[in-house]
Design a protein around this motif. Structure first.
Motif, PDB file in Angstrom:
ATOM      1  N   ALA A  31      40.516  37.056  39.945  1.00  0.00           N
ATOM      2  CA  ALA A  31      40.638  36.904  38.491  1.00  0.00           C
ATOM      3  C   ALA A  31      39.379  37.395  37.791  1.00  0.00           C
ATOM      4  O   ALA A  31      39.450  38.065  36.751  1.00  0.00           O
ATOM      5  CB  ALA A  31      40.914  35.442  38.139  1.00  0.00           C
ATOM      6  N   GLY A  32      38.220  37.070  38.327  1.00  0.00           N
ATOM      7  CA  GLY A  32      36.967  37.497  37.725  1.00  0.00           C
ATOM      8  C   GLY A  32      36.768  38.996  37.760  1.00  0.00           C
ATOM      9  O   GLY A  32      36.022  39.552  36.955  1.00  0.00           O
ATOM     10  N   LEU A  33      37.447  39.657  38.715  1.00  0.00           N
ATOM     11  CA  LEU A  33      37.391  41.112  38.804  1.00  0.00           C
ATOM     12  C   LEU A  33      38.494  41.779  37.987  1.00  0.00           C
ATOM     13  O   LEU A  33      38.612  43.001  37.990  1.00  0.00           O
ATOM     14  CB  LEU A  33      37.489  41.544  40.272  1.00  0.00           C
ATOM     15  CG  LEU A  33      36.276  41.183  41.136  1.00  0.00           C
ATOM     16  CD1 LEU A  33      36.590  41.383  42.606  1.00  0.00           C
ATOM     17  CD2 LEU A  33      35.055  42.011  40.736  1.00  0.00           C
ATOM     18  N   GLY A  34      39.293  40.956  37.289  1.00  0.00           N
ATOM     19  CA  GLY A  34      40.238  41.517  36.332  1.00  0.00           C
ATOM     20  C   GLY A  34      41.697  41.442  36.685  1.00  0.00           C
ATOM     21  O   GLY A  34      42.549  41.854  35.889  1.00  0.00           O
ATOM     22  N   ALA A  35      42.045  40.934  37.867  1.00  0.00           N
ATOM     23  CA  ALA A  35      43.454  40.835  38.228  1.00  0.00           C
ATOM     24  C   ALA A  35      44.133  39.748  37.402  1.00  0.00           C
ATOM     25  O   ALA A  35      43.506  38.768  36.991  1.00  0.00           O
ATOM     26  CB  ALA A  35      43.605  40.529  39.714  1.00  0.00           C
ATOM     27  N   VAL A 365      30.323  28.585  39.340  1.00  0.00           N
ATOM     28  CA  VAL A 365      30.196  29.920  39.924  1.00  0.00           C
ATOM     29  C   VAL A 365      30.680  30.995  38.970  1.00  0.00           C
ATOM     30  O   VAL A 365      31.617  30.801  38.189  1.00  0.00           O
ATOM     31  CB  VAL A 365      30.979  30.024  41.250  1.00  0.00           C
ATOM     32  CG1 VAL A 365      30.412  29.079  42.278  1.00  0.00           C
ATOM     33  CG2 VAL A 365      32.470  29.747  41.033  1.00  0.00           C
ATOM     34  N   GLY A 366      30.042  32.151  39.039  1.00  0.00           N
ATOM     35  CA  GLY A 366      30.512  33.357  38.374  1.00  0.00           C
ATOM     36  C   GLY A 366      30.937  34.363  39.423  1.00  0.00           C
ATOM     37  O   GLY A 366      31.285  34.004  40.550  1.00  0.00           O
ATOM     38  N   VAL A 367      30.909  35.634  39.053  1.00  0.00           N
ATOM     39  CA  VAL A 367      31.185  36.712  40.004  1.00  0.00           C
ATOM     40  C   VAL A 367      29.868  37.441  40.252  1.00  0.00           C
ATOM     41  O   VAL A 367      29.372  38.143  39.367  1.00  0.00           O
ATOM     42  CB  VAL A 367      32.245  37.693  39.456  1.00  0.00           C
ATOM     43  CG1 VAL A 367      32.481  38.830  40.450  1.00  0.00           C
ATOM     44  CG2 VAL A 367      33.556  36.960  39.179  1.00  0.00           C
ATOM     45  N   GLN A 375      33.288  45.787  34.033  1.00  0.00           N
ATOM     46  CA  GLN A 375      32.781  44.461  33.746  1.00  0.00           C
ATOM     47  C   GLN A 375      33.575  43.424  34.531  1.00  0.00           C
ATOM     48  O   GLN A 375      34.684  43.688  35.002  1.00  0.00           O
ATOM     49  CB  GLN A 375      32.867  44.158  32.250  1.00  0.00           C
ATOM     50  CG  GLN A 375      34.280  44.109  31.686  1.00  0.00           C
ATOM     51  CD  GLN A 375      34.276  43.768  30.202  1.00  0.00           C
ATOM     52  OE1 GLN A 375      33.237  43.430  29.640  1.00  0.00           O
ATOM     53  NE2 GLN A 375      35.427  43.846  29.581  1.00  0.00           N
ATOM     54  N   THR A 376      32.987  42.258  34.677  1.00  0.00           N
ATOM     55  CA  THR A 376      33.659  41.130  35.301  1.00  0.00           C
ATOM     56  C   THR A 376      33.761  40.001  34.283  1.00  0.00           C
ATOM     57  O   THR A 376      33.164  40.066  33.205  1.00  0.00           O
ATOM     58  CB  THR A 376      32.889  40.635  36.539  1.00  0.00           C
ATOM     59  OG1 THR A 376      31.598  40.176  36.127  1.00  0.00           O
ATOM     60  CG2 THR A 376      32.733  41.741  37.571  1.00  0.00           C
TER      61      THR A 376
END
Length: 414
Positions: A31-35, A365-367, A375-376
């Motif tokens: 999700a953090g990578l955009g999915a 936590v983040g990415v 961007q993330t």
């Protein structure tokens, strides 16, 4: 980073059948990578993480849930950026809904005990028959087809992996790592596997199953050190706060805390001795070479500890930095999460309740990946309630008419 930059996995859809930590962390990364992640929960109970204390809500942070909109910090951290729907696979009509969810999906992630997904009718074979292009990631304790039905929590895997006897000192009890390392490593390998399978799909047009075991993931990390070789060489394998085979290397006590020192190589060792103003050690054959320092590690570390114990953390750090010796204070976790370097890169992020103001120092936590041209980050959504986005997914995305949604709800399927 420019808001116009696209996220790397934008356009990919993930069906998230996971719960607890290992699986939800994998889908959190996606999700953090955009999915686009659609989290599927049992309508009766939801994700196990929903019941993890502490909670945050209108009364701040509390140990016991007092209001319906109090949210477990675990769930808030792991469900960020995800759509949330409910589905009970054991009820009539549920498998048809499952088929509709995965028909146009790119990725599915599940972390049931081995064999459970197949028994529910949602295993890889069933999913592949519906969508041959699907990347189906299975995270389990021991791998698919191994010890079917066996449940593997983080502490169980830590115990089996040998990791607990890789830490601590001689004669001490085994040491459980304070972070759920097995639960965190397996999903990272899972995401690596998913991205690899996606790349292969670009060439073949076909999906596949990605099978990652928690035990294998953690044991592979334990295996980076050759424990038997150290035993045969007579080197101690458990040395507590330091690593004798790299001495001086490890944690040393100061007046008001501890510091980490790395001075294994000759120039760094010389810098350490200069910081200590220990001219006798500079001329001592026992410390003149790396092998000699390893052979005399206990004596060497006693001398260093005598020196650091007389200093504050700040004094010791300043003295070592002045000589170019790698050194750092040993920090508490909440202090580390607020380090300006990781905050600026969004490697940790503030915890935000969707309805109430939360403590600015609460972080999660983040990415921890930066891209030059992408961007993330997490979409502004959270399934606070079980089935929070049923209408958005079942009605708007899948096109179900109201009467079908009502029938599924009446049957207990959603």
């Amino acid at each position: 980073m420019s808001a116009s930059k696209e996220q790397p996995l934008a356009g990919l859809r993930v069906i998230d059948l996971t719960r607890a930590l290992a699986g939800p962390y994998a889908t959190l990364l996606l999700a953090g990578l955009g999915a686009e992640v659609i989290k599927v929960e049992d309508p009766r109970h939801g994700d196990l993480a929903r019941e993890n204390s502490p909670y945050v809500g209108r009364d701040g942070v509390v140990v016991q849930k007092a209001h319906d909109d109090d949210v477990s910090i675990s769930h808030l951290s792991r469900a960020r950026g995800k759509w949330g729907v409910s589905l009970n696979f054991k009820k009539p009509g549920a498998l048809d809904v499952f088929a509709d969810l995965i028909r146009d999906a790119d990725i599915l992630v599940e972390n049931f005990a081995s064999g459970t997904a197949d028994r529910l009718g949602i295993g890889y074979a069933a999913a592949k028959a519906i969508n041959p292009r699907l990347i189906y990631c299975s995270l389990s304790g021991f791998g698919q087809g191994v010890d079917e039905g066996a449940k593997a929590m983080d502490v169980i895997v830590q115990a089996l992996s040998g990791a607990m006897y890789a830490s601590g000192g001689p004669g001490e009890p085994p040491v459980r790592m304070g972070i759920p390392i097995a639960d965190m490593l397996a999903p990272v390998f899972g995401v690596i596997g998913i991205l690899s399978a996606l790349e292969q799909r670009h060439r073949t047009g076909e999906g596949q199953q990605v099978d990652v075991s928690m035990l294998g993931a953690l044991t592979s990390f334990v295996g980076i050190e050759n424990w038997r070789a150290m035993r045969l060489a007579g080197l101690p394998r458990r040395t507590g706060l330091t690593v004798h085979r790299l001495s001086p290397f490890g944690i040393f006590k100061c007046r008001d805390g501890h510091i980490a020192i790395v001075a294994a190589h000759d120039p760094l060792t010389i810098g350490l001795f200069k910081a200590m103003r220990a001219d006798d050690m500079l001329a001592d054959a026992r410390y003149a070479t790396r092998d000699a320092r390893v052979a005399n590690a206990i004596l060497l570390e006693e001398r260093i500890t005598e020196w650091t114990s007389e200093l504050s953390v700040a004094e010791a750090v300043a003295a070592l930095e002045a000589e170019g010796v790698p050194v750092a204070p040993v920090r508490y976790p909440e202090d580390a999460l607020a380090d300006p370097r990781v905050v600026a890169r969004e490697e940790t992020m503030q915890i935000v309740h969707p309805r109430y103001e939360t403590d600015a120092e609460l972080r999660t936590v983040g990415v921890p990946i930066r891209f030059s041209d992408a961007q993330t980050g997490f979409a502004d959504r959270l399934p606070v309630a079980i089935g929070e986005h049923n209408d958005a997914v079942y009605r708007d995305l899948l096109g179900y008419p109201p009467e079908r949604i009502a029938a599924l709800r009446e049957a207990g399927a959603i």
